[in-house]
Design an enzyme around this catalytic site. Structure first.
Site, PDB file in Angstrom:
ATOM      1  N   SER A 143       0.850  -1.210   0.000  1.00  0.00           N
ATOM      2  CA  SER A 143       0.000   0.000   0.000  1.00  0.00           C
ATOM      3  C   SER A 143       0.872   1.241   0.000  1.00  0.00           C
ATOM      4  O   SER A 143       2.020   1.213   0.486  1.00  0.00           O
ATOM      5  CB  SER A 143      -0.870   0.009   1.252  1.00  0.00           C
ATOM      6  OG  SER A 143      -1.537   1.249   1.386  1.00  0.00           O
ATOM      7  N   TYR A 156      -2.550  -1.084  10.996  1.00  0.00           N
ATOM      8  CA  TYR A 156      -2.595  -1.529   9.601  1.00  0.00           C
ATOM      9  C   TYR A 156      -1.348  -1.130   8.821  1.00  0.00           C
ATOM     10  O   TYR A 156      -0.762  -1.953   8.110  1.00  0.00           O
ATOM     11  CB  TYR A 156      -3.846  -0.937   8.955  1.00  0.00           C
ATOM     12  CG  TYR A 156      -3.976  -1.106   7.459  1.00  0.00           C
ATOM     13  CD1 TYR A 156      -4.394  -2.311   6.896  1.00  0.00           C
ATOM     14  CD2 TYR A 156      -3.695  -0.046   6.587  1.00  0.00           C
ATOM     15  CE1 TYR A 156      -4.534  -2.452   5.515  1.00  0.00           C
ATOM     16  CE2 TYR A 156      -3.834  -0.182   5.213  1.00  0.00           C
ATOM     17  CZ  TYR A 156      -4.255  -1.375   4.680  1.00  0.00           C
ATOM     18  OH  TYR A 156      -4.385  -1.523   3.319  1.00  0.00           O
ATOM     19  N   LYS A 160       1.492  -3.175   6.138  1.00  0.00           N
ATOM     20  CA  LYS A 160       1.732  -2.888   4.718  1.00  0.00           C
ATOM     21  C   LYS A 160       3.215  -2.585   4.487  1.00  0.00           C
ATOM     22  O   LYS A 160       3.779  -2.966   3.461  1.00  0.00           O
ATOM     23  CB  LYS A 160       0.832  -1.733   4.272  1.00  0.00           C
ATOM     24  CG  LYS A 160      -0.654  -2.059   4.341  1.00  0.00           C
ATOM     25  CD  LYS A 160      -1.117  -2.946   3.212  1.00  0.00           C
ATOM     26  CE  LYS A 160      -1.450  -4.352   3.583  1.00  0.00           C
ATOM     27  NZ  LYS A 160      -1.968  -5.162   2.463  1.00  0.00           N
TER      28      LYS A 160
HETATM   29  N1  LIG Z   1      -8.774  -0.563  -1.131  1.00  0.00           N
HETATM   30  C1  LIG Z   1      -7.698   0.186  -0.911  1.00  0.00           C
HETATM   31  O1  LIG Z   1      -7.753   1.433  -0.910  1.00  0.00           O
HETATM   32  C2  LIG Z   1      -6.379  -0.451  -0.684  1.00  0.00           C
HETATM   33  C3  LIG Z   1      -6.232  -1.796  -0.424  1.00  0.00           C
HETATM   34  N2  LIG Z   1      -4.986  -2.318  -0.224  1.00  0.00           N
HETATM   35  C4  LIG Z   1      -4.806  -3.722   0.059  1.00  0.00           C
HETATM   36  O2  LIG Z   1      -5.420  -4.496  -0.951  1.00  0.00           O
HETATM   37  C5  LIG Z   1      -5.763  -5.772  -0.439  1.00  0.00           C
HETATM   38  C6  LIG Z   1      -7.176  -6.108  -0.866  1.00  0.00           C
HETATM   39  O3  LIG Z   1      -8.036  -5.169  -0.306  1.00  0.00           O
HETATM   40  P1  LIG Z   1      -9.392  -4.692  -1.005  1.00  0.00           P
HETATM   41  O4  LIG Z   1      -9.588  -5.369  -2.284  1.00  0.00           O
HETATM   42  O5  LIG Z   1      -9.386  -3.225  -0.950  1.00  0.00           O
HETATM   43  O6  LIG Z   1     -10.431  -5.186   0.089  1.00  0.00           O
HETATM   44  P2  LIG Z   1     -11.748  -6.099   0.014  1.00  0.00           P
HETATM   45  O7  LIG Z   1     -12.323  -6.005   1.384  1.00  0.00           O
HETATM   46  O8  LIG Z   1     -12.585  -5.721  -1.143  1.00  0.00           O
HETATM   47  O9  LIG Z   1     -11.186  -7.548  -0.243  1.00  0.00           O
HETATM   48  C7  LIG Z   1     -10.451  -8.214   0.739  1.00  0.00           C
HETATM   49  C8  LIG Z   1     -10.272  -9.638   0.334  1.00  0.00           C
HETATM   50  O10 LIG Z   1      -9.445 -10.270   1.311  1.00  0.00           O
HETATM   51  C9  LIG Z   1     -10.114 -11.428   1.774  1.00  0.00           C
HETATM   52  N3  LIG Z   1      -9.784 -11.707   3.164  1.00  0.00           N
HETATM   53  C10 LIG Z   1      -9.962 -10.931   4.252  1.00  0.00           C
HETATM   54  N4  LIG Z   1      -9.551 -11.573   5.354  1.00  0.00           N
HETATM   55  C11 LIG Z   1      -9.113 -12.787   4.953  1.00  0.00           C
HETATM   56  C12 LIG Z   1      -8.581 -13.907   5.611  1.00  0.00           C
HETATM   57  N5  LIG Z   1      -8.406 -13.915   6.949  1.00  0.00           N
HETATM   58  N6  LIG Z   1      -8.248 -14.991   4.882  1.00  0.00           N
HETATM   59  C13 LIG Z   1      -8.416 -15.006   3.535  1.00  0.00           C
HETATM   60  N7  LIG Z   1      -8.925 -13.974   2.852  1.00  0.00           N
HETATM   61  C14 LIG Z   1      -9.257 -12.873   3.539  1.00  0.00           C
HETATM   62  C15 LIG Z   1     -11.581 -11.143   1.600  1.00  0.00           C
HETATM   63  O11 LIG Z   1     -12.277 -12.396   1.565  1.00  0.00           O
HETATM   64  P3  LIG Z   1     -13.792 -12.591   2.073  1.00  0.00           P
HETATM   65  O12 LIG Z   1     -14.542 -11.365   1.608  1.00  0.00           O
HETATM   66  O13 LIG Z   1     -14.177 -13.856   1.403  1.00  0.00           O
HETATM   67  O14 LIG Z   1     -13.760 -12.667   3.551  1.00  0.00           O
HETATM   68  C16 LIG Z   1     -11.565 -10.408   0.276  1.00  0.00           C
HETATM   69  O15 LIG Z   1     -11.523 -11.317  -0.788  1.00  0.00           O
HETATM   70  C17 LIG Z   1      -5.567  -5.688   1.080  1.00  0.00           C
HETATM   71  O16 LIG Z   1      -4.346  -6.311   1.411  1.00  0.00           O
HETATM   72  C18 LIG Z   1      -5.461  -4.189   1.330  1.00  0.00           C
HETATM   73  O17 LIG Z   1      -4.648  -3.902   2.450  1.00  0.00           O
HETATM   74  C19 LIG Z   1      -3.867  -1.552  -0.297  1.00  0.00           C
HETATM   75  C20 LIG Z   1      -3.981  -0.237  -0.533  1.00  0.00           C
HETATM   76  C21 LIG Z   1      -5.222   0.417  -0.762  1.00  0.00           C
HETATM   77  C1  LIG Z   2      -8.477   0.940   3.417  1.00  0.00           C
HETATM   78  C2  LIG Z   2      -7.942   2.294   3.116  1.00  0.00           C
HETATM   79  O1  LIG Z   2      -8.913   3.071   2.503  1.00  0.00           O
HETATM   80  C3  LIG Z   2      -6.789   2.223   2.188  1.00  0.00           C
HETATM   81  O2  LIG Z   2      -5.915   1.209   2.595  1.00  0.00           O
HETATM   82  C4  LIG Z   2      -4.729   1.541   2.203  1.00  0.00           C
HETATM   83  O3  LIG Z   2      -3.788   0.825   2.300  1.00  0.00           O
HETATM   84  C5  LIG Z   2      -4.730   2.896   1.595  1.00  0.00           C
HETATM   85  O4  LIG Z   2      -3.665   3.641   2.010  1.00  0.00           O
HETATM   86  C6  LIG Z   2      -5.996   3.470   2.048  1.00  0.00           C
HETATM   87  O5  LIG Z   2      -5.817   4.099   3.314  1.00  0.00           O
END
Ligand SMILES: NC(=O)C1=CN([C@@H]2O[C@H](COP(=O)(O)OP(=O)(O)OC[C@H]3O[C@@H](n4cnc5c(N)ncnc54)[C@H](OP(=O)(O)O)[C@@H]3O)[C@@H](O)[C@H]2O)C=CC1
Ligand SMILES: C[C@H](O)[C@@H]1OC(=O)[C@H](O)[C@@H]1O
Length: 253
Positions: A143, A156, A160
């Site tokens: 992230s 969090y 990251k």
């Molecule tokens: N959205 C953002 O702004 C940003 C996101 N990220 C990172 O991107 C990644 C994906 O996030 P994002 O797509 O936004 O979030 P979502 O909540 O849309 O998706 C998260 C995914 O992770 C799965 N998940 C959560 N907990 C577990 C677990 N214990 N075991 C297995 N799977 C798990 C969920 O599965 P289920 O729903 O089936 O429980 C889901 O498929 C994360 O690592 C997040 O930190 C990084 C920067 C920015």
């Molecule tokens: C979940 C937040 O909106 C998202 O997660 C990250 O890692 C980004 O920096 C945003 O804060």
């Protein structure tokens, strides 16, 4: 077709960035194994969308915070498709909470899912790649928060930074096996993880106002960079981190 007949594994691919990455890989010719935790419908839809592209897919349920989930996921993928070429560590949670009264269970769960889960998953995938003997590509979804802080994300942002650091160290540990390790650093991407946070109109306007490209990100914005790092186009790229944030990080004034 950048990933023709490659086998790609993606954790947390029932929604958001992971699902977009899984479908993006299939669009480039890969067969895909996805891990998910609880969203059965989202996982089934990801599988259906990959199959509609003419590729094979399996969904494997498992909590990445449990050590045994990692080997079970890799074993299921190998049983279905025979190998692992690309591993995308994406699963993550971000339960926004203030620092001074952070419940230990929220802090520990976030660490276990985002960082410990990444460690065990990457280790299991790497062992499989080493056994196969023809290299591979590992990509962690880190992230922008690996580089900057968040007052409601004190539990969090270290995770990251941790997965970003993990990719730097595994790039060294695995280079001799031809396994490349890189991270993507998304900015703010609209998904379920921040739906509640971005429902605050003032916060949403502040976040989008910081982005030179003028909009929040969408999950599909990550698919291209992840496919690129997975592909042979990135053959000499390892230990790198790619910001995918619409320019937010560099926007000081
Ligand atoms: N959205 C953002 O702004 C940003 C996101 N990220 C990172 O991107 C990644 C994906 O996030 P994002 O797509 O936004 O979030 P979502 O909540 O849309 O998706 C998260 C995914 O992770 C799965 N998940 C959560 N907990 C577990 C677990 N214990 N075991 C297995 N799977 C798990 C969920 O599965 P289920 O729903 O089936 O429980 C889901 O498929 C994360 O690592 C997040 O930190 C990084 C920067 C920015
Ligand atoms: C979940 C937040 O909106 C998202 O997660 C990250 O890692 C980004 O920096 C945003 O804060």
């Amino acid at each position: 077709m950048l990933l023709k007949d490659k086998v790609v594994l993606v954790t947390g691919a029932s929604g958001g960035i992971g699902k977009a990455a899984a479908i993006g890989a299939a669009r480039h010719g890969a067969d895909v194994a996805i891990n998910y935790h609880s969203d059965e419908a989202g996982a089934a839809d990801a599988v259906a969308q990959i199959e509609a592209l003419g590729r094979r897919a399996i969904a494997v349920k498992g909590d990445v915070a449990q050590v045994e989930t990692a080997q079970a996921f890799v074993d299921a993928a190998v049983a279905a498709f025979g190998k692992v070429d690309v591993f995308v560590n994406n699963a993550g949670i971000c339960p926004f909470h203030a620092f001074l009264d952070m419940p230990p269970e929220v802090m520990e769960r976030t660490m276990k899912v985002n960082l410990f889960g990444a460690y065990y998953m990457v280790q299991a995938a790497a062992n499989q790649m080493v056994k196969q003997g023809h290299g591979g590509s590992i990509i962690a979804v880190s992230s922008i928060s690996a580089l900057v802080g968040g007052g409601m994300q004190t539990h969090y942002t270290p995770t990251k930074a941790g997965v970003h650091s993990l990719m730097q160290s595994t790039a060294i540990a695995l280079g001799k096996h031809g396994i490349r390790c890189n991270s993507v650093l998304p900015g703010t991407i609209e998904t379920a993880i921040n739906k509640e946070d971005l429902a605050d109109v003032a916060k949403r306007e502040y976040m989008s106002g910081r982005i030179p490209l003028g909009r929040l990100g969408e999950p599909d914005d990550l698919a291209g960079p992840i496919v690129f790092l997975a592909s042979d186009l990135a053959n000499y790229v390892t230990g790198a981190a790619l910001l995918v944030d619409g320019g937010a990080f560099v926007n000081l004034q």
